[in-house]
Design a protein around this motif. Structure first.
Motif: not given
Length: 983
Positions: A347, A369, A371-373, A412, A416-417, A419
């Motif tokens: 993401c 940002n 992120k591993n969503c 990640l 986790e994310e 920036n």
């Protein structure tokens, strides 16, 4: 004798053999005979040699003595010597032997004469003719270079050179190896018959890896000069290697598969046989096509095979592809196989940003940002590459769009994310375009392209004014802190871009920007902004200078430097409070005046010569309302009070110094004045209810010398707190730190000399520092940890918490700034957990910044609108006080009230009720929501999940909180709207 070329000389007379002495007859004479007709040693190679033995016999009638024997002929070609030492005395019939050696030094016939001298009377000299021919005979060598190539250590390889003898006599060829690694080579001498050629083998048997430094010197005949044969050789640790040694298939959905290529590379110059292949484990998620073994890898050949990963289950899968190789040293070459069943999900937000028109010299940022969503079992995501590519013809050096460098690869885990920050800094007019190409291991989405654009827009050069032009902190006591402000005002007719507001010189680390560096701002005509500069006086005191910088779009004056100065030394006058924060006010509703009390704490009188407000961000915003007329002489223990008004007429943050000049100080004593004027009258505070399932609790315990009565009370109350926490059954983190910032004495326990500075206690790790409900004998360990000693001199509880929860402590297992090992706070603070801080002290907080600053910091750590919360509690002095406490704990009380916490008097004999309250409130859903500003009570409206709620809540003015009779459900969004009051 065997192989004897000489002829025996026949004796004419003699009765006895040997060279033994005997009396000679006086009437007879000895007679010496040798080989008649001479000796022919025939053809001999130049520098080689051939020997014959000449027998000398006494054929006379009397004894004779042989004195010497020599050869007359070509120098160096002939030599004669007796075969035994002598004396050489021959009786009749006896004999002696002379060895003659022919060693030609050149070609051609080389005749000579053997001369023997004796004491015979009639024929004292006997001559024997010698004949020999020197022949130029030596072997011809080919080739003159042997290249063994690269072979694996512990193996052998043999190469040969050819030695050819074109002559009619035998030739001996002798190879010699020279150099540091000569022992890894072997070669033997060989004799080449006339007219023949022979192979001379040289064997390379390496045991040490690396290139070899050797030389081969070959003598082509006996006595000949050496002929060089060049030798090249290298030993490899492994001839056949896997490229790469590991195939990581990444995260793959269970219903999909992925292909990777395994390669074997023959690094050697010899063919290598691969005899077998096998997958070493029963992990069925990995498979392969036809390997086709056995096979031969030719020198330098790379052979490839396709490997397949088809996840048969969620989670990590590993295997080993093992190739059997015909090698003594490494009989197998392995390729590690790794994959993860269940895909990560990428993401990225935002995927593009148009910075729009921006003034030249400005600096605008965008946070990206990443992120591993994916689901919790979806596997990790790795950012492998970030390539910012200009699309407008600019180069990497001139591109106005740039990316803050990142350490790659960056992994990640699910949830986790990270920036990324992109800046747009135009320096020339016109459009700018770039794209950021992000490569990851996300299945099917390995490349993500982010677009950035902007345009540089020309404006007039900046004409900002800075107030004050120089910042003087006056005198600040050692160990104390202070803040002053800088105001940047644009009074020109065009906007001004400023950027990179940061410390230019920290004065050795004493000056800082509490709000952090300011990357870039645009100040419109007539507007202004202010920022804080802090001074932290070290315990050692001293005089300090520094500077803060502001960059502006003005080619003639691109950087403005504001000089800073400060003095730190012990002062007789003690100011209370040491800084005054008027909070947020409105121009139509200025706050009530504040008082500052000054006490002479010395044993001698002090003369106060002046009390005044120095240069600040907006002169005239702070006024002295009630102050004595100097000069004033204060006897020991005398005091005076100053009242200060804040008018709040200039919008924004206002800061000024309140100075008092005294006879004991070279520079006036500073008290910082802080206020903020706001246009906004209406406000909405937003909260998201959390369920209290996870809570991080930090005890901040006063470790000054006055805590003799209070620390035992805290220790006694700890079991009640632990019992209440167990009853709630929460996922709990428990840790302790102290109010001490600077090291004081080795008498302090814990290894930090009383200066934990936010590090969890005990710093030396003599006991566990991070406790949970699973910690064995939890109550006892926590009781020991809160016994922090009584040795420090200054209570800075808020500052200790800020340091404890800030980098580098909060995110490192070891504080890189200190020599103590493993003294970081990594693991205490969890993003998903609520935060509770319990202050315990017999005096109010003396941290350098305002209560508002610290409350804002703590809220930011947990997220004001996130499903976490932050509450402060305190066991501290109250207004009533007691003989063992040091004045009212107004700062602790304010912080507790603003965060929904509570304060009980440190004078109470039993702290158990408060700690039970902490456990009950902090480990339960929130029913009290503190407001960030004072409201007009009648203006308050409440909504839960967007639905107005008119009943079930009340406003508690004492704590400035909205209190629900029944706590909202976990995850509920609570909005509280109100009009700010004029108080």
């Amino acid at each position: 004798m065997s192989k004897r070329w000489g002829l025996w000389v026949l004796a004419v007379l003699g009765m006895l053999a040997g060279c033994a002495d005997r009396d000679r007859s006086v009437i007879a004479d000895g007679r010496l005979t040798a080989t008649p007709g001479g000796l022919d040693l025939q053809r001999v190679a130049v520098f080689d040699g051939r020997e014959v033995e000449v027998v000398l016999r006494n054929v006379g009638r009397a004894r004779l003595n042989i004195d010497e024997a020599w050869v007359e002929g070509a120098a160096g070609a002939w030599r004669a010597e007796f075969t035994h030492e002598g004396p050489h005395s021959l009786v009749p019939g006896s004999e002696c032997v002379v060895r003659v050696r022919f060693n030609p030094q050149r070609e051609g016939d080389l005749p000579a004469t053997l001369v023997v001298r004796s004491d015979a009377k009639q024929e004292p000299l006997v001559r024997v003719r010698l004949q020999g021919t020197g022949v130029d005979a030596w072997a011809r060598l080919s080739p003159r270079r042997l290249d063994f190539g690269r072979i694996e250590a512990d193996s052998t390889k043999t190469l040969s050179f050819t030695a050819t003898n074109p002559t009619d006599i035998p030739v001996e060829v002798t190879p010699k190896l020279l150099g540091a690694q000569k022992d890894e080579f072997q070669a033997e001498p060989v004799v080449i018959p006339p007219g023949e050629a022979r192979e001379v083998p040289v064997t390379f048997a390496p045991v040490v890896v690396g290139a070899k430094q050797v030389a081969l010197a070959v003598s082509p005949c006996r006595g000949c000069s050496d002929v060089a044969v060049q030798v090249t050789a290298e030993a490899l640790d492994r001839a056949v290697v896997a490229e790469p040694p590991e195939l990581d298939f990444g995260s793959i959905p269970v219903d999909r598969d992925s292909l990777r290529v395994a390669r074997l590379h023959n690094l050697s110059t010899e063919p290598m046989e691969v005899t077998a292949f096998a997958l070493m484990s029963d992990e069925a998620s990995f498979s392969h096509g036809d390997i086709g073994v056995p096979l031969v890898l030719q020198p330098g050949e790379i052979r490839s095979w396709e490997m397949r990963y088809s996840p048969g289950h969620m989670g990590e899968a590993t295997n080993l592809a093992s190739f059997s190789v015909n090698s003594r040293r490494h009989p197998t070459t392995d390729v590690a196989l790794r994959g993860f069943g269940g895909a990560s999900e990428l993401c990225v937000s935002p995927l593009s940003r148009d910075f729009g028109p921006q003034p030249l010299g400005s600096k605008t940022s965008q946070v990206i940002n990443v992120k591993n969503c994916g689901a919790a079992n979806g596997g990790p995501l790795t950012i492998q590459g970030l390539d910012l590519q200009p699309l407008d013809g600019s180069t990497a050096a001139t591109n106005p769009i740039h990316l803050v460098a990142q350490t790659l690869p960056h992994r990640l885990m699910p949830g986790e994310e990270v920036n990324l920050r992109v800046y747009f800094e135009p320096t020339q007019e016109g459009p700018a375009r770039s794209q950021l190409v992000m490569t990851t291991d996300v299945f099917g989405e390995e490349t993500t392209v982010l677009a950035f654009s902007g345009a540089g827009e020309r404006h007039a050069p900046c004409q900002i004014t800075v107030t004050p032009l120089a910042m003087n902190f006056g005198t600040v006591e050692p160990g104390r802190g202070a803040v002053l402000g800088v105001k940047v005002d644009n009074q020109a007719g065009d906007l001004c871009a400023v950027k990179n507001i940061r410390m230019n010189d920290t004065g050795g680390g004493v000056f800082s920007l509490p709000g952090g560096d300011l990357d870039g701002l645009i100040v419109y005509p007539g507007d202004s902004f202010s920022f804080m500069v802090a001074f932290a006086a070290p315990l050692t005191g001293g005089d300090f200078t520094g500077s803060v910088q502001i960059e502006q779009w003005d080619p003639g004056n691109p950087r403005v430097l504001i000089p800073l100065s400060a003095y730190s030394r012990a002062a007789c006058l003690v100011a209370s409070p040491r800084y005054v924060d008027f909070g947020v006010s409105r121009p139509d509703c200025s706050p009530a005046p504040r008082e500052v009390n000054y006490l002479n704490a010395c044993r001698a009188p002090v003369t106060v010569s002046n009390v005044f407000i120095g240069a600040g961000t907006s002169d005239g915003e702070f006024l002295l309302r009630d102050a004595p007329t100097p000069p004033i002489t204060l006897d020991p223990g005398d005091a005076f009070t100053v009242q200060v008004d804040y008018l709040a007429q200039v919008y924004g943050m206002n800061l000024s110094p309140l100075f008092v000049e005294s006879s004991d100080l070279p520079a006036p004593l500073l008290v910082s004045l802080v206020g903020e004027s706001s246009k906004n009258m209406n406000k909405t505070d937003q909260f998201i209810q959390q369920d209290g399932a996870k809570v991080d609790v930090l005890f901040v315990v006063d470790n000054t010398a006055s805590m003799v009565e209070e620390q035992p009370r805290l220790t006694s109350a700890i079991p009640a707190f632990v019992d209440a926490a167990r009853a709630k059954g929460v996922d709990l983190h428990l840790s302790v730190t102290t109010t001490g910032i600077d090291a004081t004495s080795n008498a302090c326990p814990g290894g930090a000399q009383g200066g934990e500075a936010g590090r969890l206690f005990p710093v030396d790790g003599s006991r566990p520092r991070l406790l949970t409900l699973q910690t064995p004998d939890l109550a006892s360990v926590l009781q020991q940890n809160v016994n922090v000693g009584q040795c420090a001199s200054l209570e800075q509880g808020f500052e200790a918490v800020r340091r404890a929860l800030s980098p580098p402590l909060v995110n490192n297992a070891d504080d890189p700034r200190t020599p103590e090992p493993n003294d970081g706070n990594l693991g205490f603070l969890r993003d998903e957990a609520a935060l509770v801080v319990v202050f315990v002290g017999d005096e109010d907080d003396h941290s350098p910044d305002s209560v508002d600053t610290y409350v804002r910091f703590l809220r930011a750590r947990k997220g004001e609108n996130q499903p976490q919360r932050m509450t402060l509690y305190a066991i501290a002095p109250t207004a009533t006080g007691c003989p063992t406490s040091g004045g009212g704990g107004t700062r602790y009380a304010e912080a507790a009230a603003r965060t929904g916490g509570e304060v009980i008097s440190v004078c109470e004999p039993d702290y158990s009720p408060l700690l039970r309250t902490v456990a009950s409130k902090a480990f339960s859903p929130q029913d009290r929501f503190p407001l960030s500003d004072q409201p007009d009570a009648g203006s308050i409206t409440v909504s839960v999940n967007g639905v107005p709620v008119t009943t079930g809540w009340t406003y508690d003015g004492a704590t400035n909180s909205v209190v629900f009779s029944s706590a909202p459900a976990a995850g509920a969004k609570v909005d509280i709207y109100y009009r700010r009051a004029c108080s």
